[in-house]
Design a protein around this motif. Sequence first.
Motif, PDB file in Angstrom:
ATOM      1  N   UNK A  39       8.530  11.971  -0.946  1.00 11.93           N
ATOM      2  CA  UNK A  39       9.588  11.364  -0.149  1.00 11.93           C
ATOM      3  C   UNK A  39       9.086  11.060   1.261  1.00 11.93           C
ATOM      4  N   UNK A  40       8.067  11.791   1.715  1.00 11.22           N
ATOM      5  CA  UNK A  40       7.455  11.485   3.006  1.00 11.22           C
ATOM      6  C   UNK A  40       6.814  10.108   2.997  1.00 11.22           C
ATOM      7  N   UNK A  41       6.076   9.789   1.933  1.00 10.73           N
ATOM      8  CA  UNK A  41       5.467   8.467   1.812  1.00 10.73           C
ATOM      9  C   UNK A  41       6.525   7.390   1.561  1.00 10.73           C
ATOM     10  N   UNK A  42       7.618   7.763   0.887  1.00  9.30           N
ATOM     11  CA  UNK A  42       8.717   6.824   0.713  1.00  9.30           C
ATOM     12  C   UNK A  42       9.317   6.436   2.070  1.00  9.30           C
ATOM     13  N   UNK A  43       9.493   7.430   2.938  1.00  7.06           N
ATOM     14  CA  UNK A  43      10.027   7.155   4.273  1.00  7.06           C
ATOM     15  C   UNK A  43       9.081   6.242   5.051  1.00  7.06           C
ATOM     16  N   UNK A  44       7.783   6.454   4.879  1.00  7.46           N
ATOM     17  CA  UNK A  44       6.792   5.618   5.545  1.00  7.46           C
ATOM     18  C   UNK A  44       6.877   4.181   5.041  1.00  7.46           C
ATOM     19  N   UNK A  69       2.071  14.383  -7.005  1.00  2.55           N
ATOM     20  CA  UNK A  69       0.944  14.041  -7.858  1.00  2.55           C
ATOM     21  C   UNK A  69      -0.002  13.098  -7.128  1.00  2.55           C
ATOM     22  N   UNK A  70      -1.231  13.061  -7.590  1.00  5.14           N
ATOM     23  CA  UNK A  70      -2.237  12.098  -7.104  1.00  5.14           C
ATOM     24  C   UNK A  70      -2.247  11.998  -5.578  1.00  5.14           C
ATOM     25  N   UNK A 115       0.820  -1.208   0.000  1.00  6.90           N
ATOM     26  CA  UNK A 115       0.000   0.000   0.000  1.00  6.90           C
ATOM     27  C   UNK A 115       0.860   1.267   0.000  1.00  6.90           C
ATOM     28  N   UNK A 116       1.871   1.293   0.878  1.00  6.67           N
ATOM     29  CA  UNK A 116       2.689   2.504   1.001  1.00  6.67           C
ATOM     30  C   UNK A 116       3.601   2.706  -0.210  1.00  6.67           C
ATOM     31  N   UNK A 161       3.605   5.943  -2.613  1.00  6.02           N
ATOM     32  CA  UNK A 161       4.802   6.704  -3.002  1.00  6.02           C
ATOM     33  C   UNK A 161       4.925   6.785  -4.520  1.00  6.02           C
ATOM     34  N   UNK A 162       4.667   5.658  -5.218  1.00  3.78           N
ATOM     35  CA  UNK A 162       4.796   5.619  -6.670  1.00  3.78           C
ATOM     36  C   UNK A 162       3.791   6.567  -7.340  1.00  3.78           C
TER      37      UNK A 162
END
Length: 307
Positions: A42-47, A117-118, A31-32, A36-37
């Motif tokens: 980068x915040x969601x990438x860290x998550x 985006x999105x 999901x995460x 990120x994709x």
Amino acid sequence: MQRSGAATARPMPIQTLLKWSVAVAVVTIVLKTLAWWLTNSVGLLSDAMESFVNLASALFAIAMVTIAQRPADEDHPFGHTKAEYFSSGFEGLLIAGAAVAIIWAAIRRFFEPQPLQALDWGLALAVVSSALNGLLAWRMMVAARQHHSIVLEADARHLFTDVWTSVGVVVGLFLVKLTGWVWLDPVLAIGVALNILREGTRLAWRSVDGLMDTAVEAEVREQIDRTLAQFAHHTIRFDHLVTRRAGQRRFLDVHMHMPASWTLGRAAALRADVEQALMSEVPGLRASIQLLPTDVEAHFNDPEDPL
């Protein structure tokens, strides 16, 4: 001896919960990573990176719990329960490593900002994954208290940290969407990394502290004192009480004084009653009770703790 219904309820096995942790980690990684994709945040990438840590930690924890549950043998007469502390220490180191990687990626993004985006889809996926982690963390923390398991507690606290991380990311990205301030994204990621670094340091320290034979928890000591008080009177007294804990096991050494005129059989029978009462009150406790006449004192460096 009467005990509450909550205390006698059979808790879910540790390995079962850890297997659930593995399954949830895989789902949240998907999901995460998708979030990120879609967003390039980068915040969601860290998550997402922290969820990879969750997966590795849960797999290592299963291995350590399997070792900890091995029975005592000639080389390990007190069992293998301390293996759990290696799991929490390993988890702390993984968290610290993930935090460093997140900070590095966030600093690069701060100096090279990119549009997001999105965000709607990314935020929705982050919320779903947080709900899954929050539910599992709550269940594992309850079981950790029932089992007195540092492995479950470490995993539960890490998952709670992951939940708050996701909440912070969601709030931050919502602000980015409202304000258009793209620089908030890497700043948010750095804040997330510092938070999980703090949690990783705390877990590593707890692991080291556990390997140094700390005393039992305050609530367990109260249970022990209350049980011994039921047997103490003018002819029976207890002193030189020392406790320690090793994973899920608890150990107690205490001296029990009684009249010198008692027969060995009578003294041994009373000691058996005390041991049974202690083990009934504190599951997993191993009590070692030394019998002494009332007028004989044993002198050690440890201070007396009369009851």
